[in-house]
Scaffold this motif. Structure first.
Motif, short mmCIF file in Angstrom:
data_model
loop_
_atom_site.label_atom_id
_atom_site.label_comp_id
_atom_site.label_asym_id
_atom_site.label_seq_id
_atom_site.Cartn_x
_atom_site.Cartn_y
_atom_site.Cartn_z
N LYS A 1 2.21 -3.90 -7.02
CA LYS A 1 1.90 -2.54 -6.62
C LYS A 1 2.26 -1.58 -7.74
O LYS A 1 3.27 -1.74 -8.42
CB LYS A 1 2.66 -2.16 -5.35
CG LYS A 1 2.21 -2.91 -4.11
CD LYS A 1 2.97 -2.43 -2.88
CE LYS A 1 2.53 -3.17 -1.64
NZ LYS A 1 3.28 -2.72 -0.43
N ARG B 1 3.09 2.10 -7.98
CA ARG B 1 3.41 3.37 -7.34
C ARG B 1 3.47 4.47 -8.40
O ARG B 1 4.23 4.40 -9.36
CB ARG B 1 4.75 3.27 -6.60
CG ARG B 1 4.71 2.32 -5.42
CD ARG B 1 6.00 2.40 -4.61
NE ARG B 1 5.92 1.64 -3.38
CZ ARG B 1 6.26 0.35 -3.27
NH1 ARG B 1 6.72 -0.28 -4.33
NH2 ARG B 1 6.15 -0.28 -2.12
N HIS C 1 -6.63 -0.04 -3.21
CA HIS C 1 -6.85 -0.46 -1.83
C HIS C 1 -6.53 0.71 -0.91
O HIS C 1 -5.65 1.53 -1.20
CB HIS C 1 -5.95 -1.65 -1.48
CG HIS C 1 -6.25 -2.87 -2.27
ND1 HIS C 1 -7.30 -3.71 -2.01
CD2 HIS C 1 -5.62 -3.39 -3.37
CE1 HIS C 1 -7.30 -4.70 -2.88
NE2 HIS C 1 -6.31 -4.53 -3.72
N ALA C 2 -7.23 0.76 0.22
CA ALA C 2 -7.09 1.91 1.13
C ALA C 2 -5.65 2.12 1.57
O ALA C 2 -5.17 3.24 1.64
CB ALA C 2 -8.00 1.71 2.34
N ARG C 3 -4.93 1.05 1.87
CA ARG C 3 -3.57 1.20 2.39
C ARG C 3 -2.50 0.86 1.37
O ARG C 3 -1.40 1.41 1.42
CB ARG C 3 -3.41 0.31 3.64
CG ARG C 3 -4.29 0.75 4.80
CD ARG C 3 -4.01 -0.08 6.04
NE ARG C 3 -4.84 0.34 7.17
CZ ARG C 3 -4.81 -0.19 8.37
NH1 ARG C 3 -3.95 -1.20 8.62
NH2 ARG C 3 -5.59 0.24 9.33
N ARG C 4 -2.79 -0.05 0.46
CA ARG C 4 -1.77 -0.49 -0.50
C ARG C 4 -1.71 0.38 -1.75
O ARG C 4 -0.77 0.31 -2.52
CB ARG C 4 -2.05 -1.94 -0.92
CG ARG C 4 -1.91 -2.95 0.20
CD ARG C 4 -2.27 -4.34 -0.28
NE ARG C 4 -1.38 -4.78 -1.36
CZ ARG C 4 -1.69 -5.74 -2.22
NH1 ARG C 4 -2.85 -6.34 -2.15
NH2 ARG C 4 -0.82 -6.08 -3.15
N GLY C 5 -2.74 1.19 -1.97
CA GLY C 5 -2.79 1.98 -3.19
C GLY C 5 -3.24 1.13 -4.37
O GLY C 5 -3.99 0.17 -4.20
#
Length: 242
Positions: free
Chosen positions: A55, A57, A88-92
């Protein structure tokens, strides 16, 4: 946990430390913070500091490399266009992983594009360019790790394929090369020793003006690297399954 610790929890300590070192290398000589952020994050992906699936961030990355969120977001969008990052829509944003099927497809296309570029470039080859290729090849062989190795390879092939004369063709090749760059670097680090010899053999064929021989050397090199990349992807998959 402090506010700073909370913000940086999404990245491992080694990743954060490596990112800070990359940032230190890149801080001098930039007129654009956005360009600097892009180069730092690209290098971190290519050298494995930011691993496939990790990820990304924006707050953590911005604080780690010492910039605001805006240039980081711009860099991530550009890296998405390069095929190194996906949103990704939810994971970023995450570092994009490459499947074995995608790697095969990349190399199938690369063989076609790069052999075609080589043949065109050989029609316009000069002794001065041959000398430059030999110099760049030696530089690439001397680099053993990190972004310097990737950059040295890029300069060699840009000269070999006549990138300045055919910028669109070169851009397509470079986009494909970026998709597998981190795996090629990993192969180099674990002992892909034939890479250095291919530079010398390829330059010799180009200097002799034998386009068929040069194309065969290039094809053999690309398929050899493809097989090494596929082996690395297989190993990654096995490790993830355990």
């Amino acid at each position: 946990m402090s506010e700073r610790e909370t913000r940086t929890a999404g990245a491992s300590a080694p990743s954060a430390e490596a990112l800070q070192k990359l940032a230190g290398r890149h801080q001098a000589g930039y007129r654009s913070v956005g360009t600097m952020a892009y180069d730092i994050l690209r290098d971190a992906i290519l050298d494995g500091t930011l691993a496939p699936g990790q990820k990304l961030r924006q707050e953590t990355l911005a604080e780690t490399i010492g910039v605001s969120r805006l240039p980081v977001r711009s860099a991530l969008i550009q890296l998405e266009a390069d095929g190194l990052v996906e949103f990704h829509a939810r994971r970023g944003a995450v570092v994009k992983a490459l499947s074995a099927e995608q790697a095969r497809e990349v190399y199938d296309i690369r063989v076609l594009l790069e052999i075609d570029a080589l043949r065109h470039s050989m029609d316009e080859m000069t002794p001065e360019r041959i000398a430059r290729l030999r110099e760049l090849g030696r530089t690439a062989d001397a680099e053993e790790e990190g972004a310097d190795f990737v950059d040295a390879r890029t300069q060699f092939y840009a000269e070999l394929y006549g990138a300045a004369a055919r910028p669109v063709h070169w851009e397509m090749i470079e986009q494909l090369r970026l998709k597998v760059g981190r795996y090629v670097l990993g192969w180099r680090l674990v002992g892909g020793g034939e890479h250095g010899h291919s530079h010398e053999e390829l330059v010799a064929a180009v200097e002799a003006g034998d386009a068929d021989a040069a194309a065969e050397v290039l094809r053999s090199h690309l398929t050899g690297v493809r097989d090494a990349v596929l082996a690395m992807l297989s190993a990654e998959g096995g490790a993830a399954a355990r």
